[in-house]
Scaffold this motif. Sequence first.
Motif, short mmCIF file in Angstrom:
data_model
loop_
_atom_site.label_atom_id
_atom_site.label_comp_id
_atom_site.label_asym_id
_atom_site.label_seq_id
_atom_site.Cartn_x
_atom_site.Cartn_y
_atom_site.Cartn_z
N PRO A 67 0.81 -1.23 0.00
CA PRO A 67 0.00 0.00 0.00
C PRO A 67 0.84 1.28 0.00
O PRO A 67 1.70 1.45 0.85
N PRO A 68 0.60 2.14 -0.97
CA PRO A 68 1.26 3.44 -0.98
C PRO A 68 0.48 4.41 -0.10
O PRO A 68 -0.65 4.12 0.30
N PRO A 69 1.06 5.56 0.19
CA PRO A 69 0.29 6.56 0.93
C PRO A 69 -0.86 7.08 0.08
O PRO A 69 -0.81 7.01 -1.14
N GLY A 70 -1.87 7.60 0.72
CA GLY A 70 -3.01 8.14 -0.02
C GLY A 70 -4.29 7.45 0.42
O GLY A 70 -4.29 6.59 1.28
N PHE A 75 -5.48 3.86 -3.67
CA PHE A 75 -4.72 2.62 -3.54
C PHE A 75 -5.26 1.55 -4.49
O PHE A 75 -4.52 0.92 -5.23
N VAL A 76 -6.58 1.38 -4.48
CA VAL A 76 -7.23 0.38 -5.34
C VAL A 76 -7.01 0.74 -6.81
O VAL A 76 -6.63 -0.12 -7.63
N ALA A 77 -7.24 1.99 -7.17
CA ALA A 77 -7.03 2.43 -8.55
C ALA A 77 -5.57 2.27 -8.95
O ALA A 77 -5.27 1.90 -10.09
N GLY A 78 -4.67 2.50 -8.02
CA GLY A 78 -3.24 2.33 -8.29
C GLY A 78 -2.88 0.89 -8.62
O GLY A 78 -2.07 0.63 -9.51
N TYR A 79 -3.50 -0.05 -7.90
CA TYR A 79 -3.26 -1.47 -8.19
C TYR A 79 -3.71 -1.80 -9.61
O TYR A 79 -2.99 -2.44 -10.38
N VAL A 80 -4.91 -1.35 -9.96
CA VAL A 80 -5.45 -1.62 -11.30
C VAL A 80 -4.58 -0.95 -12.36
O VAL A 80 -4.23 -1.56 -13.38
N ALA A 81 -4.20 0.30 -12.13
CA ALA A 81 -3.37 1.03 -13.09
C ALA A 81 -2.01 0.35 -13.26
O ALA A 81 -1.50 0.24 -14.38
N ARG A 162 -6.96 7.14 -15.20
CA ARG A 162 -6.78 6.98 -13.76
C ARG A 162 -7.94 7.61 -12.98
O ARG A 162 -8.41 7.05 -11.99
N GLU A 163 -8.40 8.79 -13.41
CA GLU A 163 -9.51 9.45 -12.71
C GLU A 163 -10.75 8.57 -12.71
O GLU A 163 -11.49 8.53 -11.73
N SER A 164 -10.99 7.87 -13.81
CA SER A 164 -12.13 6.97 -13.91
C SER A 164 -11.96 5.78 -12.97
O SER A 164 -12.93 5.33 -12.34
N LEU A 165 -10.74 5.26 -12.87
CA LEU A 165 -10.47 4.16 -11.95
C LEU A 165 -10.72 4.58 -10.50
O LEU A 165 -11.32 3.85 -9.72
N VAL A 166 -10.26 5.77 -10.14
CA VAL A 166 -10.47 6.28 -8.78
C VAL A 166 -11.95 6.46 -8.51
O VAL A 166 -12.45 6.05 -7.46
N ALA A 167 -12.69 7.03 -9.46
CA ALA A 167 -14.13 7.24 -9.28
C ALA A 167 -14.86 5.90 -9.13
O ALA A 167 -15.71 5.76 -8.24
N SER A 168 -14.51 4.93 -9.95
CA SER A 168 -15.15 3.62 -9.84
C SER A 168 -14.80 2.94 -8.52
O SER A 168 -15.66 2.33 -7.88
#
Length: 179
Positions: A67-70, A75-81, A162-168
């Motif tokens: 897990p990164p900070p944030g 975090f979830v969107a970061g994994y997918v990205a 990425r913005e879409s991943l975070v929103a989802s």
Amino acid sequence: MERIDRIGDAAIAVIAAEGMRGLTHRAVDRAAGLPVGSTSYYARTRAALLELTINRITALDGVAIAPPPGGLAEFVAGYVAEALGPGRTRMLARYEFALEATRRPELRPAYDEGGAAIRSRAAEVLAAAGSADPVRHATLLVDWMEGTIFGALAGASRMPPRESLVASAREILAGIGVG
């Protein structure tokens, strides 16, 4: 990088590019830039090469889920990205293994171990975020992540911004009561 990791990384690249049928000791030697016979020194049989490769995928998945900070959605969107970007080759090989493990039961335990590690880490993160049922919620979250990744890599979807991943991710997390 240790030679065994180099061989594992090369095997992942071969599987992602050529599928399971393309995975041979010589193909891995070539992809790793090693002398002929190097891979067979570490993995004598095809079964041993498959096991070495799935173990490398699992190890790399473990690095990806640190897990990164944030925030949690980030975090979830970061994994997918990461899975769709730098981890694309690993994920393609992982999906090849998923299909192969349905036909070769000897691969199932190693493949399932990797999936269990991701779900366990997700349950830990969700428990810390206040989930009322972290194990069940982890399954829902990981299934969404896997579906999103698979759709972008092999399905009709494209890589979402990425913005879409975070929103989802925020919507999924809100739906399970931790967003």
